[in-house]
Motif scaffolding. Structure first.
Motif, short mmCIF file in Angstrom:
data_model
loop_
_atom_site.label_atom_id
_atom_site.label_comp_id
_atom_site.label_asym_id
_atom_site.label_seq_id
_atom_site.Cartn_x
_atom_site.Cartn_y
_atom_site.Cartn_z
N ALA A 45 0.85 -1.19 0.00
CA ALA A 45 0.00 0.00 0.00
C ALA A 45 0.88 1.24 0.00
O ALA A 45 2.06 1.18 0.40
N ARG A 46 0.32 2.35 -0.45
CA ARG A 46 1.09 3.60 -0.51
C ARG A 46 0.24 4.73 0.07
O ARG A 46 -0.93 4.86 -0.27
N THR A 47 0.84 5.50 0.94
CA THR A 47 0.21 6.72 1.41
C THR A 47 1.14 7.87 1.08
O THR A 47 2.36 7.76 1.26
N HIS A 85 5.72 3.96 0.07
CA HIS A 85 5.39 2.64 0.58
C HIS A 85 4.91 2.71 2.02
O HIS A 85 5.55 3.35 2.87
N ILE A 116 -0.92 -4.85 1.65
CA ILE A 116 -2.37 -4.85 1.50
C ILE A 116 -2.71 -5.88 0.44
O ILE A 116 -1.88 -6.23 -0.41
N HIS A 168 -8.39 -5.90 -1.84
CA HIS A 168 -8.85 -4.83 -0.94
C HIS A 168 -8.85 -3.50 -1.69
O HIS A 168 -9.80 -2.71 -1.59
N LYS A 169 -7.76 -3.24 -2.43
CA LYS A 169 -7.69 -2.01 -3.24
C LYS A 169 -8.91 -1.89 -4.15
O LYS A 169 -9.56 -0.85 -4.23
N GLU A 217 -5.76 5.42 -9.89
CA GLU A 217 -5.00 4.37 -9.22
C GLU A 217 -4.32 3.47 -10.24
O GLU A 217 -3.13 3.13 -10.11
N GLU A 238 -8.53 -8.64 7.52
CA GLU A 238 -8.92 -7.94 6.31
C GLU A 238 -10.03 -8.68 5.57
O GLU A 238 -10.75 -8.11 4.75
#
Length: 436
Positions: free
Chosen positions: A139-141, A145, A149, A153-154, A240, A415
């Protein structure tokens, strides 16, 4: 709408010929109901219904001298009727009894096309989410990195967003499936509410509860807003996928034909053009929202300021949203996912993406929260600088940690509740009719 973004099933609803045929259908039905109520002769109503729509060119020719679209239509159409029939056409009606009732029909049918395409998009995105549930990626915020995830889910995030838009579009569809047959300023002085009720009931439209001379434009603004929010959700999905196709990431790739050419100068290029197009079209949908809201406030019982605007924004918004839904469906259905590339990204950080696990372990071992955070942060920075692992740096600092937890993704079983929610939604009620 330009031909490039006009899919045939949507485009056919908005042709000038289709518009005239809707007007003929409305006028013929009004005459039929009026005859049943003894307002006009039955024979006249039968002849009115038997008269085909005028040619588009004939109406345009009349408009050159009349400068009034509805009167031009009526002149071209009644020219094909005997005089004792023509005088009963449009009896007791005002122009917008015809225009807005016809508009209610086309908006309803066009919105149904968008909802149908959006529902297919929802099914594809949700289906791919479940299919790729066990595919792990990083995942990336802020573009950086974060933690592992599931790729499913994405996709589930976007499936639920599309579902919410289906609910909004369903509500907007019901709001704009409205007509009026109430006379000059909506007082029923020249045609009764019983005629209106029967005409609209047979057309599958609801009446405007307090008509003026037009159907209230907050209804149309609601539709344009719902289309724009749907477009923004499609854009979010497309953005995305654009970001995941960058050369440095390359975790997914759009479906390509064998004939694909990405650049006129650089044959190696494989550009995310489908995703980019979806992002661009969302801008047009948003731009139309302001104009739709401006159309809500009309002078007194009506003015004509809204007419020129909605001739552009209503068909364009419906065309664009429909195109987006179909194109996004095909994009996601054919999306190629590089699971090995995703695993490589997970391994590339030397375990730094598991920093929160290290931080929590130190906290559980008794270290003060801020001290634990700073210790892991310093170790991560050295790891990045020296090309070592986070576990090695923490061990050098004397931290007694479970190294296995700093080398593999944490337990993501919790999850799975998201997967269960998505599975339940797919098996449940039609999201276009679900009430929140």
């Amino acid at each position: 709408m330009i031909e490039r973004y006009a899919l045939p099933e949507m485009a056919v609803l908005w042709t000038p010929r289709a518009g005239l045929e809707r007007w003929v259908a409305v006028e013929s039905l009004v005459a039929s109901v009026q005859a049943e109520h003894g307002v006009i002769p039955k024979e006249a109503a039968e002849r009115i219904a038997a008269t085909p729509a005028p040619e588009v060119e004939a109406v345009r020719e009349e408009e050159r001298t009349r400068d009034h679209e509805v009167l031009s239509f009526l002149a071209a159409w009644t020219a094909k009727m005997p005089e004792d029939t023509a005088r009963w056409v449009h009896h007791g009606l005002t122009s917008y009894d015809l225009v807005d009732t016809g508009l209610g029909l086309v908006l309803r049918d066009a919105t149904d096309l968008v909802i149908g395409a959006a529902r297919e998009l929802y099914d594809v995105v949700a289906g791919r989410a479940l299919e790729e549930w066990d595919t792990l990626c990083v995942a990336r915020t802020h573009g950086i990195h974060a933690e592992p995830i599931r790729f499913g889910h994405k996709l589930a995030v976007h499936a639920f967003a599309i579902e919410r838009s289906l609910v909004r579009l369903g509500a907007a569809r019901d709001s704009i499936a409205v007509g009026t047959v109430s006379g000059a300023v909506g007082t029923y002085a020249s045609t009764g509410p019983d005629v209106e009720a029967e005409v609209l009931g047979r057309l599958g439209l609801a009446p405007e509860p307090a008509p003026t001379q037009v159907v209230a434009r907050d209804r149309h603004a609601e539709l344009v807003c719902a289309l724009a929010v749907f477009g923004a959700s499609v854009e979010h999905l497309a953005l995305e996928l654009r970001l995941l196709q960058r050369t440095e990431v390359a975790e997914v790739e759009e479906p390509r034909t064998e004939r694909y050419q990405g650049s006129s100068a650089m044959p190696h290029k494989r550009n995310p053009t489908s995703s980019e197009r979806l992002c661009g079209l969302a801008r047009l949908l948003r731009a139309n929202v302001g104009a739709a809201l401006e159309d809500v406030a009309l002078w007194h019982e009506r003015d004509l300021a809204h007419s020129s605007v909605e001739r552009v924004i209503l068909p364009d918004s419906l065309h664009l949203a429909h195109y987006q839904a179909v194109a996004a469906r095909d994009l996601v259905a054919g999306l190629r996912i590089d699971a090995e590339r995703m695993r490589s990204a997970l391994r590339s950080e030397g375990g730094r993406i598991f920093s929160s696990q290290a931080y929590l372990q130190l906290s559980h071992a008794g270290m003060e929260r801020e001290e634990a955070y700073r210790a892991v942060q310093a170790a991560a920075q050295r790891s990045r600088r020296d090309g070592t692992t986070l576990a090695a740096e923490l061990k050098q600092d004397g931290a007694d940690l479970d190294e296995e937890l700093l080398l593999t993704p944490s337990d993501l079983d919790a999850e799975n509740v998201i997967r269960e929610r998505l599975t339940a939604r797919l098996a449940g009620a039609d999201p276009a009719r679900r009430v929140r």
